[in-house]
Write a protein that holds these residues in place. Structure first.
Motif, short mmCIF file in Angstrom:
data_model
loop_
_atom_site.label_atom_id
_atom_site.label_comp_id
_atom_site.label_asym_id
_atom_site.label_seq_id
_atom_site.Cartn_x
_atom_site.Cartn_y
_atom_site.Cartn_z
N ALA A 4 64.71 -2.61 26.54
CA ALA A 4 65.69 -2.52 27.62
C ALA A 4 65.52 -3.67 28.61
O ALA A 4 66.50 -4.30 29.03
N PHE A 18 66.67 -6.92 27.06
CA PHE A 18 68.14 -6.98 27.10
C PHE A 18 68.64 -7.30 28.50
O PHE A 18 69.61 -8.04 28.68
N LYS A 47 70.95 -10.44 29.45
CA LYS A 47 72.23 -10.30 30.15
C LYS A 47 72.25 -11.12 31.44
O LYS A 47 73.29 -11.66 31.83
N TYR A 88 69.53 -1.23 34.63
CA TYR A 88 70.24 -1.64 33.41
C TYR A 88 71.75 -1.59 33.63
O TYR A 88 72.48 -2.53 33.29
N VAL A 108 74.53 -4.65 33.52
CA VAL A 108 75.71 -4.57 32.64
C VAL A 108 76.97 -4.88 33.43
O VAL A 108 77.83 -5.66 33.00
N SER A 115 80.18 -4.99 24.34
CA SER A 115 78.76 -4.82 24.64
C SER A 115 78.54 -3.61 25.54
O SER A 115 77.58 -2.85 25.35
N ASP A 149 76.32 -0.34 24.76
CA ASP A 149 75.30 0.13 25.70
C ASP A 149 75.54 1.59 26.07
O ASP A 149 74.59 2.39 26.18
N SER A 150 76.80 1.94 26.29
CA SER A 150 77.14 3.32 26.68
C SER A 150 76.77 4.32 25.60
O SER A 150 76.18 5.37 25.88
N ASN A 160 74.59 3.90 23.29
CA ASN A 160 73.13 3.91 23.17
C ASN A 160 72.49 4.75 24.27
O ASN A 160 71.53 5.50 24.02
N ILE A 161 73.01 4.64 25.49
CA ILE A 161 72.49 5.44 26.60
C ILE A 161 72.73 6.93 26.34
O ILE A 161 71.83 7.77 26.52
N TYR A 211 77.82 -3.95 18.96
CA TYR A 211 76.85 -4.95 19.41
C TYR A 211 77.07 -6.28 18.68
O TYR A 211 77.10 -7.35 19.31
#
Length: 221
Positions: free
Chosen positions: A74, A77, A81, A131, A135, A164, A168-169, A171-172, A192
């Motif tokens: 995390a 990443f 970003k 994070y 984003v 992206s 991320d959403s 994955n969260i 991704y």
């Protein structure tokens, strides 16, 4: 249905190869095709892709139960970003009114995601907020490229950043809400990969308004 999930799990193990191969290929693709003169911007993209590449390794091992690896991924990443965000910085003077619709969207998005996973965050609450902030920061700087670069570059990067955010959403939500949500073993990888490809292609196609003016002047002369 059971066989589908079993096959998905078997295929998931190939992510060690596929995501690393993707990262290396994308890095080489950018280095070989980049013709922009600004070395600082070039290095920022290389740093970002390298951080994502290393982060992918830790992310995959984190999905096998090693939460420490997941946290390391995390932060890698986040660093990647931030490199992208700095790369997209420009010297445009903009009115805050231009950002109001975007800021409303960011607030709504962060509120929605946080409300869904809040009860399961525990001591990951602050890393989670950091994070999400990064984003949204990346999306903001990508958005502010509008009218500063050519249209095709702007929209390719914007679409890439948006995909992206979707990855991320998912994955969260998978990590802190429902491990089976949205066929995440497939969708996270899909969004991704598409996002990284579109961002890099958009960067390679980038022409600033200054470059465009210079080309027009040369043509007229």
């Amino acid at each position: 249905m059971d066989s589908f999930f079993k096959n998905s799990y078997d295929l998931y193990s190939y992510r060690y190869f596929s995501k690393i191969a993707l990262g290396v290929s994308l890095l080489l693709f950018y280095v070989l095709n980049n013709k922009q003169k600004d070395n600082t911007k070039k290095r920022l993209v290389i740093y970002a892709l390298s951080l994502f590449l290393i982060g992918d390794f830790f992310f995959i091992t984190g999905n096998s139960g090693k939460m420490t690896h997941f946290v390391i991924a995390a932060f890698l990443f986040i660093a990647g970003k931030i490199c992208y965000s700095v790369r997209f910085l420009n010297n445009e003077d903009f009115k805050i009114s231009k950002l109001i619709p975007f800021l409303v969207f960011c607030f709504a998005y962060m509120t929605l995601i946080t409300s869904i996973v809040y009860n399961n965050l525990d001591h990951y609450f602050f890393p989670f907020l950091i994070y999400l902030f990064v984003v949204m920061l990346l999306m903001q700087f990508a958005f502010l490229r509008k009218n500063e670069v050519n249209t095709s570059s702007f929209w390719l990067v914007m679409l890439g950043v948006f995909l992206s955010m979707i990855a991320d959403s998912i994955n969260i939500l998978k990590t802190f809400y429902n491990p089976l949500i949205a066929y995440n073993k497939i969708t996270v990888m899909l969004f991704y990969c598409l996002s990284q490809y579109l961002i890099i292609v958009g960067i390679l196609k980038e022409k600033t308004t200054i470059d465009y003016t210079e080309n027009v002047l040369k043509t007229n002369l």
